[in-house]
Design an enzyme around this catalytic site. Structure first.
Site, short mmCIF file in Angstrom:
data_model
loop_
_atom_site.label_atom_id
_atom_site.label_comp_id
_atom_site.label_asym_id
_atom_site.label_seq_id
_atom_site.Cartn_x
_atom_site.Cartn_y
_atom_site.Cartn_z
N ARG A 61 0.84 -1.03 -0.04
CA ARG A 61 0.08 -0.13 -0.06
C ARG A 61 1.03 1.32 -0.35
O ARG A 61 0.53 2.31 -0.35
CB ARG A 61 -1.03 0.01 1.16
CG ARG A 61 -2.22 -1.01 0.90
CD ARG A 61 -3.13 -1.01 2.07
NE ARG A 61 -2.56 -1.46 3.43
CZ ARG A 61 -2.50 -2.70 3.76
NH1 ARG A 61 -2.74 -3.77 2.78
NH2 ARG A 61 -1.69 -2.85 4.81
N GLU A 98 6.89 -10.01 15.64
CA GLU A 98 6.52 -10.47 16.95
C GLU A 98 6.69 -12.11 17.06
O GLU A 98 7.28 -12.81 18.12
CB GLU A 98 5.07 -10.22 17.15
CG GLU A 98 4.45 -10.13 18.53
CD GLU A 98 3.15 -9.88 18.69
OE1 GLU A 98 2.66 -9.28 17.81
OE2 GLU A 98 2.45 -10.25 19.64
P1 AMP Z 1 4.18 -1.68 11.86
O1 AMP Z 1 5.68 -2.30 11.24
O2 AMP Z 1 3.82 -2.09 13.01
O3 AMP Z 1 4.42 -0.17 11.99
O4 AMP Z 1 3.14 -2.00 10.86
C1 AMP Z 1 2.99 -1.14 9.55
C2 AMP Z 1 2.81 -2.09 8.34
O5 AMP Z 1 1.69 -3.02 8.50
C3 AMP Z 1 2.01 -1.20 7.33
O6 AMP Z 1 2.73 -1.70 5.91
C4 AMP Z 1 0.55 -1.21 7.24
O7 AMP Z 1 0.01 -1.12 6.04
C5 AMP Z 1 0.23 -2.45 8.00
N1 AMP Z 1 -0.55 -2.38 9.20
C6 AMP Z 1 -0.17 -2.59 10.56
N2 AMP Z 1 -1.54 -2.65 11.23
C7 AMP Z 1 -2.39 -2.09 10.41
C8 AMP Z 1 -3.75 -1.85 10.69
N3 AMP Z 1 -4.33 -1.75 12.08
N4 AMP Z 1 -4.44 -1.41 9.78
C9 AMP Z 1 -3.93 -1.22 8.44
N5 AMP Z 1 -2.53 -1.57 8.10
C10 AMP Z 1 -1.93 -2.06 9.15
#
Ligand code: AMP
Length: 175
Positions: A61, A98
């Site tokens: 995305r 995780e």
């Molecule tokens: P993080 O590595 O935990 O910051 O997760 C970010 C990545 O996971 C991004 O590429 C987001 O598209 C996806 N992502 C994580 N949590 C969500 C959520 N609640 N809704 C949509 N996409 C998420």
């Protein structure tokens, strides 16, 4: 309505996707609204702070608005993808999740030393993905010039972790 209110209205909250307890922020209705999407790109472009030589978008995305922002700024767009998806020679970075681990890649000829790269993704959650992208860019000698996200799940404090790479962190809406 402000741009922020319109984005908030367009984002669909999908409970328990992809697993129990996660509230997924679905941006597909935003993409269906071409006028709103064009304004989002303009807002991202207006918020760019300092010298940017390239935008790196994170699969998948991060490609959507990332490529449009790069074209508007007339800078190269770099794809950061999951391992095994890019056809040419790649450099990769492995990072812990995780449970287990993941690996991301980019083409080895995309970044030259000293390039100022803005990292873009649709959403910032814990920051793990953006940090992995930053490490990959740094491996090739790039500088992290900042971050831009459509959504910041601020309660997870991902931005705090990104500050060690750059404190120029933009998000159009936070929760
Ligand atoms: P993080 O590595 O935990 O910051 O997760 C970010 C990545 O996971 C991004 O590429 C987001 O598209 C996806 N992502 C994580 N949590 C969500 C959520 N609640 N809704 C949509 N996409 C998420």
């Amino acid at each position: 309505m402000t741009l922020q209110e319109r984005i908030d209205k367009a984002i669909r909250n999908v409970p328990n996707f992809p697993k129990e307890g996660i509230m997924f922020k679905d941006i597909t209705p935003v993409l269906e609204d071409a006028v709103l999407s064009a304004e989002i790109v303009k807002e991202f472009v207006a918020k760019v702070d300092g010298e940017i030589d390239a935008i790196a978008g994170i699969e998948s995305r991060g490609f959507l608005f990332g490529f449009s922002i790069a074209m508007a700024l007339e800078v190269p767009f770099i794809l950061i993808r999951k391992k095994g998806k890019l056809p040419y020679k790649t450099i990769s970075h492995k990072y812990d999740l995780e449970y287990g681990s993941a690996e991301i890649e980019m083409h080895e000829d995309t970044i030259t030393a000293g390039m100022n790269v803005l990292v873009h993704d649709d959403l910032l959650a814990t920051g793990g993905t953006a940090i992995a992208a930053s490490e990959l860019i740094k491996k090739q000698g790039g500088n992290i010039a900042g971050y831009s996200f459509l959504v910041d799940l601020a309660f997870l404090e991902g931005a705090e972790k990104l500050k060690k790479y750059s404190d120029k962190i933009t998000s159009l809406i936070s929760y």
